[in-house]
Design a protein around this motif. Sequence first.
Motif, PDB file in Angstrom:
ATOM      1  N   ASP A  83       5.416  37.183  53.166  1.00  0.00           N
ATOM      2  CA  ASP A  83       4.347  36.733  52.278  1.00  0.00           C
ATOM      3  C   ASP A  83       4.733  35.462  51.515  1.00  0.00           C
ATOM      4  N   SER A  84       5.853  34.840  51.905  1.00  0.00           N
ATOM      5  CA  SER A  84       6.331  33.560  51.357  1.00  0.00           C
ATOM      6  C   SER A  84       6.780  33.626  49.896  1.00  0.00           C
ATOM      7  N   VAL A  85       7.004  34.821  49.383  1.00  0.00           N
ATOM      8  CA  VAL A  85       7.573  35.009  48.048  1.00  0.00           C
ATOM      9  C   VAL A  85       8.618  36.119  48.133  1.00  0.00           C
ATOM     10  N   LEU A  86       9.421  36.244  47.065  1.00  0.00           N
ATOM     11  CA  LEU A  86      10.416  37.319  47.012  1.00  0.00           C
ATOM     12  C   LEU A  86       9.993  38.344  45.976  1.00  0.00           C
ATOM     13  N   ASP A  87       9.749  39.584  46.443  1.00  0.00           N
ATOM     14  CA  ASP A  87       9.507  40.654  45.481  1.00  0.00           C
ATOM     15  C   ASP A  87      10.873  41.200  45.042  1.00  0.00           C
ATOM     16  N   PHE A  88      10.870  42.172  44.144  1.00  0.00           N
ATOM     17  CA  PHE A  88      12.127  42.649  43.576  1.00  0.00           C
ATOM     18  C   PHE A  88      13.056  43.236  44.636  1.00  0.00           C
ATOM     19  N   ASP A  89      12.518  44.022  45.571  1.00  0.00           N
ATOM     20  CA  ASP A  89      13.363  44.620  46.603  1.00  0.00           C
ATOM     21  C   ASP A  89      14.021  43.551  47.484  1.00  0.00           C
ATOM     22  N   GLU A  90      13.280  42.509  47.808  1.00  0.00           N
ATOM     23  CA  GLU A  90      13.847  41.413  48.603  1.00  0.00           C
ATOM     24  C   GLU A  90      14.881  40.644  47.791  1.00  0.00           C
ATOM     25  N   PHE A  91      14.589  40.444  46.515  1.00  0.00           N
ATOM     26  CA  PHE A  91      15.511  39.746  45.621  1.00  0.00           C
ATOM     27  C   PHE A  91      16.827  40.513  45.494  1.00  0.00           C
ATOM     28  N   LYS A  92      16.737  41.859  45.445  1.00  0.00           N
ATOM     29  CA  LYS A  92      17.947  42.688  45.355  1.00  0.00           C
ATOM     30  C   LYS A  92      18.865  42.466  46.551  1.00  0.00           C
ATOM     31  N   VAL A  93      18.286  42.334  47.726  1.00  0.00           N
ATOM     32  CA  VAL A  93      19.080  42.103  48.934  1.00  0.00           C
ATOM     33  C   VAL A  93      19.819  40.770  48.817  1.00  0.00           C
ATOM     34  N   LEU A  94      19.117  39.753  48.291  1.00  0.00           N
ATOM     35  CA  LEU A  94      19.724  38.434  48.108  1.00  0.00           C
ATOM     36  C   LEU A  94      20.875  38.515  47.106  1.00  0.00           C
ATOM     37  N   LEU A  95      20.688  39.285  46.022  1.00  0.00           N
ATOM     38  CA  LEU A  95      21.643  39.300  44.920  1.00  0.00           C
ATOM     39  C   LEU A  95      22.773  40.311  45.082  1.00  0.00           C
ATOM     40  N   ALA A  96      22.594  41.304  45.952  1.00  0.00           N
ATOM     41  CA  ALA A  96      23.559  42.403  46.061  1.00  0.00           C
ATOM     42  C   ALA A  96      25.002  41.950  46.268  1.00  0.00           C
ATOM     43  N   LEU A 154       8.210  29.641  45.302  1.00  0.00           N
ATOM     44  CA  LEU A 154       8.870  28.351  45.437  1.00  0.00           C
ATOM     45  C   LEU A 154       8.784  27.589  44.118  1.00  0.00           C
ATOM     46  N   GLU A 155       7.639  27.635  43.467  1.00  0.00           N
ATOM     47  CA  GLU A 155       7.465  26.940  42.190  1.00  0.00           C
ATOM     48  C   GLU A 155       8.427  27.481  41.128  1.00  0.00           C
ATOM     49  N   ASP A 156       8.670  28.800  41.129  1.00  0.00           N
ATOM     50  CA  ASP A 156       9.627  29.388  40.188  1.00  0.00           C
ATOM     51  C   ASP A 156      11.021  28.803  40.410  1.00  0.00           C
ATOM     52  N   LEU A 157      11.422  28.712  41.667  1.00  0.00           N
ATOM     53  CA  LEU A 157      12.749  28.164  41.986  1.00  0.00           C
ATOM     54  C   LEU A 157      12.840  26.684  41.600  1.00  0.00           C
ATOM     55  N   GLN A 158      11.765  25.938  41.843  1.00  0.00           N
ATOM     56  CA  GLN A 158      11.751  24.522  41.470  1.00  0.00           C
ATOM     57  C   GLN A 158      11.900  24.363  39.956  1.00  0.00           C
ATOM     58  N   GLN A 159      11.163  25.171  39.197  1.00  0.00           N
ATOM     59  CA  GLN A 159      11.227  25.076  37.741  1.00  0.00           C
ATOM     60  C   GLN A 159      12.610  25.452  37.220  1.00  0.00           C
ATOM     61  N   LEU A 160      13.185  26.519  37.771  1.00  0.00           N
ATOM     62  CA  LEU A 160      14.524  26.935  37.343  1.00  0.00           C
ATOM     63  C   LEU A 160      15.551  25.853  37.663  1.00  0.00           C
ATOM     64  N   GLN A 161      15.428  25.242  38.832  1.00  0.00           N
ATOM     65  CA  GLN A 161      16.348  24.173  39.207  1.00  0.00           C
ATOM     66  C   GLN A 161      16.246  23.004  38.230  1.00  0.00           C
ATOM     67  N   ARG A 162      15.030  22.635  37.848  1.00  0.00           N
ATOM     68  CA  ARG A 162      14.847  21.547  36.873  1.00  0.00           C
ATOM     69  C   ARG A 162      15.495  21.906  35.532  1.00  0.00           C
ATOM     70  N   GLU A 163      15.323  23.159  35.100  1.00  0.00           N
ATOM     71  CA  GLU A 163      15.904  23.596  33.828  1.00  0.00           C
ATOM     72  C   GLU A 163      17.424  23.551  33.869  1.00  0.00           C
ATOM     73  N   VAL A 164      18.015  23.957  34.993  1.00  0.00           N
ATOM     74  CA  VAL A 164      19.479  23.927  35.121  1.00  0.00           C
ATOM     75  C   VAL A 164      19.984  22.493  35.069  1.00  0.00           C
TER      76      VAL A 164
END
Length: 196
Positions: free
Chosen positions: A179-192, A135-145
Amino acid sequence: MVTTPTPTERFTSDPVQSPYPSSGNGESDRTLTSRQFEEVRNVFNVFDVESSGFIDVPTMEILARSLGFRMGQQEIRDTIQSMQEERQTDDVESIDLEAACYILHKRGYSSRNAEEEMQSYFRLFDRGNKGYVTLEDLQQLQREVIDAEQRLNIGTSVNVEVDDVMLQAMINEFDTNADSVLDFDEFKVLLAPIIS
């Protein structure tokens, strides 16, 4: 006299020829596909806020990052200098669409496959190379955008900020192991759907 095709002429078929010769040192000679060029052009047009046909080096750094590439401003200037003889210019601060494509091509944009593309995007979100997105990664990226939009004077007149509940809901939607985070395999499903 050799005539150089316009960007539109040059990038209308698949694959697209690079406007610049290969370096001859083993770098990939593959060219941008029409899909890749369209992606670069669309992003370029977003960052070319004055519709001048040019962006500057700091903006190119942000553009490259939005496409999954991390490169510093000096690296961009060095790449531009390597094409100066071909372009017959000594301006390393103004980057047109052709130059942006050239810089990205030199960084391997034209040769990466869908898996590599997803890994590049994952690295943008995964702050600190932890192997997962929080969640913190997403918050930081959103602030940067939002900061980049304000600096470049782009985006809507009212910045749309997604609250923490919505960001966590997005993680939960694709978090198959809970586990309340996205690992690479989960991220791939989101991005596919976006990459394919």
